[in-house]
Design a protein around this motif. Sequence first.
Motif, PDB file in Angstrom:
ATOM      1  N   LEU A  63      88.962  56.350  25.759  1.00 55.64           N
ATOM      2  CA  LEU A  63      89.034  57.016  27.062  1.00 55.64           C
ATOM      3  C   LEU A  63      89.910  58.259  26.942  1.00 55.64           C
ATOM      4  O   LEU A  63      90.712  58.367  26.007  1.00 55.64           O
ATOM      5  CB  LEU A  63      89.657  56.070  28.102  1.00 55.64           C
TER       6      LEU A  63
ATOM      7  N   HIS B 182      79.944  50.981  29.334  1.00 55.66           N
ATOM      8  CA  HIS B 182      79.893  50.695  27.887  1.00 55.66           C
ATOM      9  C   HIS B 182      79.703  49.199  27.644  1.00 55.66           C
ATOM     10  O   HIS B 182      78.944  48.791  26.771  1.00 55.66           O
ATOM     11  CB  HIS B 182      81.188  51.136  27.207  1.00 55.66           C
TER      12      HIS B 182
ATOM     13  N   GLU C  95      84.760  52.880  35.481  1.00 54.92           N
ATOM     14  CA  GLU C  95      83.284  52.910  35.486  1.00 54.92           C
ATOM     15  C   GLU C  95      82.741  53.149  34.080  1.00 54.92           C
ATOM     16  O   GLU C  95      81.768  52.528  33.654  1.00 54.92           O
ATOM     17  CB  GLU C  95      82.785  54.022  36.411  1.00 54.92           C
ATOM     18  N   ASN C  96      83.390  54.063  33.394  1.00 55.78           N
ATOM     19  CA  ASN C  96      83.002  54.398  32.025  1.00 55.78           C
ATOM     20  C   ASN C  96      83.045  53.145  31.126  1.00 55.78           C
ATOM     21  O   ASN C  96      82.100  52.825  30.405  1.00 55.78           O
ATOM     22  CB  ASN C  96      83.990  55.482  31.560  1.00 55.78           C
TER      23      ASN C  96
ATOM     24  N   SER D 207      86.954  56.604  37.544  1.00 55.21           N
ATOM     25  CA  SER D 207      85.930  57.078  36.603  1.00 55.21           C
ATOM     26  C   SER D 207      86.130  56.442  35.220  1.00 55.21           C
ATOM     27  O   SER D 207      85.153  56.162  34.516  1.00 55.21           O
ATOM     28  CB  SER D 207      85.922  58.603  36.531  1.00 55.21           C
ATOM     29  N   SER D 208      87.386  56.204  34.831  1.00 62.48           N
ATOM     30  CA  SER D 208      87.616  55.559  33.525  1.00 62.48           C
ATOM     31  C   SER D 208      87.143  54.106  33.559  1.00 62.48           C
ATOM     32  O   SER D 208      86.554  53.603  32.587  1.00 62.48           O
ATOM     33  CB  SER D 208      89.105  55.589  33.163  1.00 62.48           C
TER      34      SER D 208
END
Length: 360
Positions: free
Chosen positions: A65, A83, A78-79, A75-76
């Motif tokens: 990240l 994955h 969700e990222n 947003s992190s």
Amino acid sequence: MRRMTVDSERGPYEVIAEAGAVTRLGAVVDEEGVERPRSVVSDTTVGPLWGEPAARSLGSVLIELDDGEVHKRWSSVENVLAHWLDGGLHRGDSVLAVGGGVITDTVGFAAAIFLRGVSWVAVPTTLLAMVDAAVGGKTGINLEQGKNLAGAFWPPRLVVIDVETLATLPERELRAGMAEVVKTAWIGDRELLKLIRLEWPADQSSQRAVAWEEIVMRCLTVKARVVSDDEREVGKRAALNLGHTLGHALEAATGYRHFLHGEAVAWGLLAAARLGRRHGLLGADGEGAIAAAVSALQPLPAIAGIDADAVRAHIGLDKKKDHAGVRWVLPTDDGVALDQRVPADEVVEVFRELKELSIS
Ligand code: GLY
């Protein structure tokens, strides 16, 4: 190797400290009887240093990240969730966080909500994460409005501390982590203040790893005692917020870009000491001892340019508030006093006094 057990609502978990453990994580989790994490999450700074060896040892995939407190956000999360879904992780799988408090908080929170909760392992690589963030089950992210305003109590299954990772930690980060050590020492282990003096400025001798392990495990002994009694912070866990009310407001008022968390806490400790003295809770010696311990962490980012009204507004958003206002933790001569009410004007007055200090 040193170890301790921390109690939690989801069952006890082990914290182990072993130099070199990151590079043999596969064996470590096997020895601890913990399922091998299928995903390792780190950041772009720590990933190449410690995330890669960790992932290699586990035979897992590494996700990196963006680095920094400003990325402790939705947003992190969700990222990471995307994955994990793309990687076909299931509810019975486990994940692992390698990094500082931003990573352990963010990944722990992602683990708490992924498929309604998967098991996670914390591998803190900053002093701050070792002595505080990675242990105790608090996970979460910042919102635009303030620090740690979304989160979950989701304790890790295992915490692995390898003080060799401190060798790659920038000195600024090490100093910031020391603020949490000072906080912990004041709450529950005054002898630690002496150890800090021995260890700081950082001693480069071969004894260094041993001294750091001693400092980290002593801090965690205090923290484990507190969180085992009050994991969900209905009472005395709030003690661990000493220095954090002003600290969080400073971070939020500067968009999470000006301070490392521990640096803001260092200013917060100075403010709390002044307020403790003003409220008749702390004597001159106590205030002086806290001020001396914080002074040793200089340089700190300046607060001169920070608007007092912005700080006042952010303190009003502190999550430790009830209908009667913000609940402060103030230092006393032998510990801390919880649930203290401090008028906003007094906070601003003390903040203005701190601005006059030449500590930065
Ligand atoms: N970092 C404060 C706590 O764990 O409660």
